[in-house]
Design an enzyme around this catalytic site. Structure first.
Site, PDB file in Angstrom:
ATOM      1  N   ASP A  15     -29.118 -71.746 -21.287  1.00 54.16           N
ATOM      2  CA  ASP A  15     -29.431 -72.831 -22.220  1.00 54.16           C
ATOM      3  C   ASP A  15     -30.493 -72.436 -23.237  1.00 54.16           C
ATOM      4  O   ASP A  15     -31.514 -71.828 -22.890  1.00 54.16           O
ATOM      5  CB  ASP A  15     -29.925 -74.065 -21.448  1.00 54.16           C
ATOM      6  CG  ASP A  15     -28.795 -74.791 -20.730  1.00 54.16           C
ATOM      7  OD1 ASP A  15     -27.625 -74.521 -21.044  1.00 54.16           O
ATOM      8  OD2 ASP A  15     -29.099 -75.620 -19.854  1.00 54.16           O
ATOM      9  N   THR A 220     -23.133 -93.358 -12.253  1.00 58.92           N
ATOM     10  CA  THR A 220     -24.532 -93.330 -12.667  1.00 58.92           C
ATOM     11  C   THR A 220     -24.704 -93.993 -14.026  1.00 58.92           C
ATOM     12  O   THR A 220     -23.849 -93.870 -14.904  1.00 58.92           O
ATOM     13  CB  THR A 220     -25.073 -91.893 -12.706  1.00 58.92           C
ATOM     14  OG1 THR A 220     -24.304 -91.114 -13.635  1.00 58.92           O
ATOM     15  CG2 THR A 220     -24.993 -91.250 -11.319  1.00 58.92           C
ATOM     16  N   LEU A 221     -25.838 -94.681 -14.185  1.00 58.70           N
ATOM     17  CA  LEU A 221     -26.081 -95.498 -15.381  1.00 58.70           C
ATOM     18  C   LEU A 221     -27.411 -95.176 -16.049  1.00 58.70           C
ATOM     19  O   LEU A 221     -28.000 -96.028 -16.712  1.00 58.70           O
ATOM     20  CB  LEU A 221     -26.044 -96.980 -14.999  1.00 58.70           C
ATOM     21  CG  LEU A 221     -24.742 -97.483 -14.386  1.00 58.70           C
ATOM     22  CD1 LEU A 221     -24.951 -98.833 -13.714  1.00 58.70           C
ATOM     23  CD2 LEU A 221     -23.653 -97.572 -15.451  1.00 58.70           C
ATOM     24  N   ASP A 252     -27.164 -83.311 -12.817  1.00 54.10           N
ATOM     25  CA  ASP A 252     -26.908 -82.257 -11.834  1.00 54.10           C
ATOM     26  C   ASP A 252     -27.943 -82.291 -10.719  1.00 54.10           C
ATOM     27  O   ASP A 252     -27.619 -82.076  -9.546  1.00 54.10           O
ATOM     28  CB  ASP A 252     -26.926 -80.890 -12.522  1.00 54.10           C
ATOM     29  CG  ASP A 252     -25.885 -80.786 -13.609  1.00 54.10           C
ATOM     30  OD1 ASP A 252     -24.776 -81.310 -13.415  1.00 54.10           O
ATOM     31  OD2 ASP A 252     -26.179 -80.194 -14.660  1.00 54.10           O
TER      32      ASP A 252
END
Length: 300
Positions: A15, A220-221, A252
């Site tokens: 990344d 998931t929110l 993750d």
């Protein structure tokens, strides 16, 4: 031979995170404030969080024959991950992330070596897949590889965890073999074809997705927490309130912590609550998997 508790088949990316005040407009050259470099990829991230929490973990995937690939292998080894299933070919996958002041981000991925993963690579490490307790999959490797691995793992006693991210079509016969499906609002909306803008809508969609898998769905929110659908039970687990500075890899980290808790025999509700604590620690620090907490950090 002692087999790992968790096997992750998935992506390994390097990344490049650009910290900036805003995104550039079309045709504009915009100057970033800082650069953060480090390991990433949904597969590698989930493996690292599992390992940091103390689970014996193996990774199956591909990196390039370049310095980025060497750095990613070093990251796996540093936390004790079995990397015998990671081979080298071509160019390492890259993630270019634009990180904004509120912790939100925009990412572009270079597929690289991740999309050179073959069925032959999987077959060489068949024993790991067939003898693990939990198998983790995402969608940053070829679709046919994900479905091939699900078919293999379904014949064993392992729990198959699919994170359908980035969201894409998966055959219903493959999805039906998945024990636990983990998706966010966007991914759930893609799979169901309806929007998810509230907890109530999340409960409705999670309930529908539950009918397509073996055991459970976790939707998931973000700051609203997560909705868990398990058999006939559907409930909301609030998120831990923190000051977020970087959401990179938070999902993750959540999945790694979730699997850790389930492996320890916790209920889905307790596991989702623990995962919320872990991901909250992750978003409070800069970086990808480098920011993932160790078990001692959580206990403190």
């Amino acid at each position: 031979m002692e087999f790992p508790q968790v096997v992750v088949v998935g992506s390994l990316n390097y990344d490049l995170v650009l910290k900036q005040e805003r995104l550039p407009c079309k045709g504009e050259t915009y100057t970033a404030d800082d650069l953060i470099q480090g390991p990433g990829g949904k597969g590698a991230n989930q493996a690292v969080q599992c390992a940091k929490l103390g689970l014996s973990t193996a990774m199956i995937g591909k990196v390039g024959e370049d310095r980025f690939g060497e750095a990613l292998l070093g990251t796996l080894r540093a936390v004790g991950i079995n990397d015998e299933g990671v081979t080298r070919q071509g160019t390492t996958g890259l993630g270019v992330v634009h990180l904004l002041p509120d912790g939100d981000y925009y990412s572009t991925l270079l597929k690289g070596a991740n999309y050179l993963l073959t069925e032959a690579d999987i077959n060489e490490k068949m024993d790991l897949i067939q003898n693990c307790e939990y198998l983790l999959l995402q969608q940053e490797v070829p679709a046919h590889i994900v479905e091939y691995v699900i078919d293999i793992a379904h014949l064993s006693n392992c729990q198959i965890v699919l994170n359908n991210a980035p969201a894409r079509f998966i055959k219903e016969e493959s999805l039906k073999k998945v024990d636990l499906l983990v998706v966010n609002e966007t991914e759930a909306a893609y799979m169901d074809g309806t929007p998810v803008n509230s907890i109530k809508e999340a409960e409705r969609v999670a309930s529908k997705l539950l009918q397509r898998v073996q055991q459970a769905v976790i939707l998931t929110l973000g700051e609203k927490g997560a909705v868990v659908a398990h058999h006939s039970s559907i409930f909301h687990v609030p998120a831990k309130k923190v000051t977020a500075v970087d959401a990179t890899g938070a999902g993750d980290s959540y999945i790694g912590a979730l699997v850790y808790s389930l492996q320890k025999g916790e209920s889905y509700e307790n596991a989702a609550s623990f995962a919320s604590e872990v991901s909250a620690l992750t978003v409070s620090k800069y970086g990808g998997s480098d920011s993932f907490p160790l078990l001692n950090n959580i206990l403190e």
